[in-house]
Design an enzyme around this catalytic site. Structure first.
Site, PDB file in Angstrom:
ATOM      1  N   SER A 150       0.683  -1.316  -0.132  1.00  0.00           N
ATOM      2  CA  SER A 150      -0.074   0.088   0.133  1.00  0.00           C
ATOM      3  C   SER A 150       0.994   1.267   0.089  1.00  0.00           C
ATOM      4  O   SER A 150       0.778   2.091  -0.849  1.00  0.00           O
ATOM      5  CB  SER A 150      -0.785   0.059   1.278  1.00  0.00           C
ATOM      6  OG  SER A 150      -1.690  -1.139   1.271  1.00  0.00           O
ATOM      7  N   ASN A 183      -5.620  -9.268  -7.818  1.00  0.00           N
ATOM      8  CA  ASN A 183      -5.842  -9.859  -6.674  1.00  0.00           C
ATOM      9  C   ASN A 183      -7.070 -10.588  -6.490  1.00  0.00           C
ATOM     10  O   ASN A 183      -7.041 -11.577  -5.595  1.00  0.00           O
ATOM     11  CB  ASN A 183      -5.306  -8.963  -5.275  1.00  0.00           C
ATOM     12  CG  ASN A 183      -6.158  -7.885  -5.439  1.00  0.00           C
ATOM     13  OD1 ASN A 183      -6.533  -7.007  -6.604  1.00  0.00           O
ATOM     14  ND2 ASN A 183      -7.055  -7.499  -4.512  1.00  0.00           N
ATOM     15  N   SER A 225       5.181  -6.729  -2.085  1.00  0.00           N
ATOM     16  CA  SER A 225       4.879  -6.800  -0.418  1.00  0.00           C
ATOM     17  C   SER A 225       5.287  -8.292  -0.074  1.00  0.00           C
ATOM     18  O   SER A 225       4.971  -9.299  -0.586  1.00  0.00           O
ATOM     19  CB  SER A 225       3.457  -6.560  -0.358  1.00  0.00           C
ATOM     20  OG  SER A 225       3.072  -6.739   1.125  1.00  0.00           O
ATOM     21  N   HIS A 258       4.437 -10.177   2.445  1.00  0.00           N
ATOM     22  CA  HIS A 258       3.520 -10.906   3.058  1.00  0.00           C
ATOM     23  C   HIS A 258       2.738 -11.799   1.901  1.00  0.00           C
ATOM     24  O   HIS A 258       2.017 -12.678   2.370  1.00  0.00           O
ATOM     25  CB  HIS A 258       2.776 -10.505   4.079  1.00  0.00           C
ATOM     26  CG  HIS A 258       1.635  -9.532   3.671  1.00  0.00           C
ATOM     27  ND1 HIS A 258       0.474 -10.081   3.365  1.00  0.00           N
ATOM     28  CD2 HIS A 258       1.409  -8.469   3.308  1.00  0.00           C
ATOM     29  CE1 HIS A 258      -0.356  -9.257   3.092  1.00  0.00           C
ATOM     30  NE2 HIS A 258       0.190  -8.094   3.079  1.00  0.00           N
ATOM     31  N   THR A 262      13.787   4.512  10.999  1.00  0.00           N
ATOM     32  CA  THR A 262      14.581   3.484  11.102  1.00  0.00           C
ATOM     33  C   THR A 262      14.069   2.229  10.461  1.00  0.00           C
ATOM     34  O   THR A 262      13.000   1.905  10.634  1.00  0.00           O
ATOM     35  CB  THR A 262      14.733   3.406  12.621  1.00  0.00           C
ATOM     36  OG1 THR A 262      15.282   4.315  13.272  1.00  0.00           O
ATOM     37  CG2 THR A 262      15.694   2.285  12.887  1.00  0.00           C
ATOM     38  N   CYS A 320     -16.414  -6.757   1.316  1.00  0.00           N
ATOM     39  CA  CYS A 320     -17.264  -6.614   2.411  1.00  0.00           C
ATOM     40  C   CYS A 320     -17.505  -7.518   3.581  1.00  0.00           C
ATOM     41  O   CYS A 320     -18.366  -8.241   3.573  1.00  0.00           O
ATOM     42  CB  CYS A 320     -18.606  -6.212   1.775  1.00  0.00           C
ATOM     43  SG  CYS A 320     -19.285  -7.469   0.620  1.00  0.00           S
TER      44      CYS A 320
HETATM   45  C1  PLP Z   1      -2.022  -7.047  -0.789  1.00  0.00           C
HETATM   46  C2  PLP Z   1      -2.138  -6.194  -1.979  1.00  0.00           C
HETATM   47  C3  PLP Z   1      -1.542  -4.790  -1.803  1.00  0.00           C
HETATM   48  C4  PLP Z   1      -1.374  -4.189  -0.398  1.00  0.00           C
HETATM   49  O1  PLP Z   1      -0.101  -4.739   0.200  1.00  0.00           O
HETATM   50  P1  PLP Z   1      -0.055  -4.609   1.745  1.00  0.00           P
HETATM   51  O2  PLP Z   1       1.370  -4.879   1.898  1.00  0.00           O
HETATM   52  O3  PLP Z   1      -0.810  -5.408   2.478  1.00  0.00           O
HETATM   53  O4  PLP Z   1      -0.161  -3.112   1.745  1.00  0.00           O
HETATM   54  C5  PLP Z   1      -1.765  -3.764  -3.018  1.00  0.00           C
HETATM   55  N1  PLP Z   1      -1.985  -4.454  -3.899  1.00  0.00           N
HETATM   56  C6  PLP Z   1      -2.448  -5.729  -4.254  1.00  0.00           C
HETATM   57  C7  PLP Z   1      -2.688  -6.143  -5.892  1.00  0.00           C
HETATM   58  C8  PLP Z   1      -2.462  -6.699  -3.308  1.00  0.00           C
HETATM   59  O5  PLP Z   1      -3.004  -7.807  -3.563  1.00  0.00           O
END
Ligand code: PLP
Length: 401
Positions: free
Chosen positions: A77, A157, A205, A207, A243, A330
């Protein structure tokens, strides 16, 4: 005991053992601040540089003593916000106030664009058609002399479409427009190379590829202007104060290395499981696969079942130990179905009954068997108490699928 099957990997993934192990030294003995001049700080600084270099190598970017194209952020994000705002304001300085994107971006992109519209920018949202994709020619046709930025996601996503990023990048390069891609669903899942793909800015990202939450990165090509969103210290070459999250960054580098080295194998395994699921679940009467059938993430299944409601379906699945997601965001009592499914032109009453199954290479064929057995049962259970399904059955309403 109900067995637990986690198939919500587009929401987040479990950390790999290797990523957890990569993290531990930086939570224990190497706790220094990389900005400190003493030895403990300098060891941390070296680790940070090593992780930066590793990530750069894995996506085709450059990091060396003089150049650094990788900026660490708190996640996808933040990277999206920073890339889009930077490019938009750089355009504004040259009198350019037009941005191009699509209707089915992640909210980190869409909400940033909405803010920019309030600030006087004009945004063209390209239609993603019923099959959930766009062409480079459509991007080219939308580019104007005052276009500051094109921001188009690498892979969606919710419905899993993989977009023609390399071609879009080529069009933007030829027209000298900055090209950003939200590649959060692609990095670690598809072959991504920022040079070959003609990308100026890319968000990722950790995770989403078995790294920790709260850490990500922004690739920004040398020469492309990058503004800081956060005021403070001089970290990240003055582009991101605060940091550094060294443990997170080192775990992210390790997770990406693991994902990229197993990429072909993981893609094949997931695609085979995905195709088996799609074939099996499509046998459910009045069901429909959403998204691009050809250009699709290897781990994505997204379907609508008429006469069901996504949230009830999820609860019935959860009771069977299945952790999936509805296409819709939702989780609260919002009545609006997913903006992505609506962007594909799917009618409201059908978009409400959607199910997203997102796989990882950790899933097994036995789990797919279990899903193939239990999802139809859950659909029947939900339909059994649905007024809408009653009306469809009794001919009071026409089937849409
Ligand atoms: C999960 C996701 C994000 C957000 O990433 P975060 O690390 O959770 O902030 C942005 N774009 C897409 C396509 C995602 O799947």
């Amino acid at each position: 005991m109900v067995k637990s099957v986690y198939v919500d990997n587009a929401a987040t993934t479990a950390m790999s053992d290797r990523a957890i192990e990569a993290m531990i030294p930086y939570l224990k003995e190497v706790y220094g601040n990389p900005s400190s001049l003493h030895t403990v700080g300098q060891v941390a600084k070296e680790a940070l540089f090593g992780a930066r270099q590793k990530i750069a190598d894995l996506i085709g970017a450059t990091v060396n003593d003089k150049i650094s194209e990788i900026y660490f952020t708190s996640g996808g994000s933040e990277a999206d916000n920073q890339a889009i705002r930077s490019a938009a304001y750089a355009g504004l300085a040259k009198g350019k106030k037009h941005v191009i994107s699509t209707t089915f971006e992640h909210h980190a992109v869409l909400h940033t664009l909405k803010k920019l519209e309030k600030e006087g920018f004009e945004v063209t949202y390209l239609d993603v058609h019923s099959y959930g994709n766009i062409t480079a020619a459509e991007v080219e046709a939308a580019i104007r002399p005052d276009t500051a930025l094109v921001t188009v996601m690498y892979a969606n996503n919710e419905v899993g479409s993989v977009l023609p990023i390399r071609e879009i990048g080529a069009v933007c390069r030829a027209k000298k427009v900055i090209f950003h891609t939200d590649a959060v669903q692609a990095v670690g899942h598809l072959p991504v190379n920022v040079v070959e793909d003609n990308i100026d800015m890319l968000s990722a990202s950790a995770h989403k590829f078995h790294g920790p939450k709260g850490v990500g990165f922004l690739y920004c090509r040398t020469g492309v202007p990058l503004k800081s969103l956060i005021e403070g210290g001089a970290q990240e070459r003055k582009r991101r104060a605060g940091t550094e999250n060294i443990a997170g960054v080192c775990a992210m580098a390790s997770a990406l290395e693991e994902a990229v080295s197993n990429l072909d194998k993981n893609m094949k395994k997931q695609a085979a499981m995905r195709d088996r699921l799609i074939a099996g679940l499509s046998k459910i009467p009045h069901s429909k696969l959403n998204g691009d059938t050809k250009n699709r993430l290897p781990g994505n299944v997204n379907m609508c079942f008429e006469g069901t409601e996504g949230e009830s379906l999820l609860l019935h699945l959860d009771a069977k130990g299945i952790c999936a997601s509805s296409g819709s965001a939702c989780t609260t009592a919002s009545l609006e179905p997913s903006h992505v499914l609506l962007a594909l032109g799917i009618p409201h009453e059908i978009a409400h009954g959607s199910l997203r199954i997102s796989l990882s290479e950790e899933n097994t064929e036995e789990e797919i068997d279990y899903l193939l057995e239990q999802v139809p049962v859950a659909v029947d259970e939900v339909r059994a108490v649905s007024c809408l399904w009653d009306d469809l059955k009794n001919g009071k309403r026409e089937h849409l699928i």
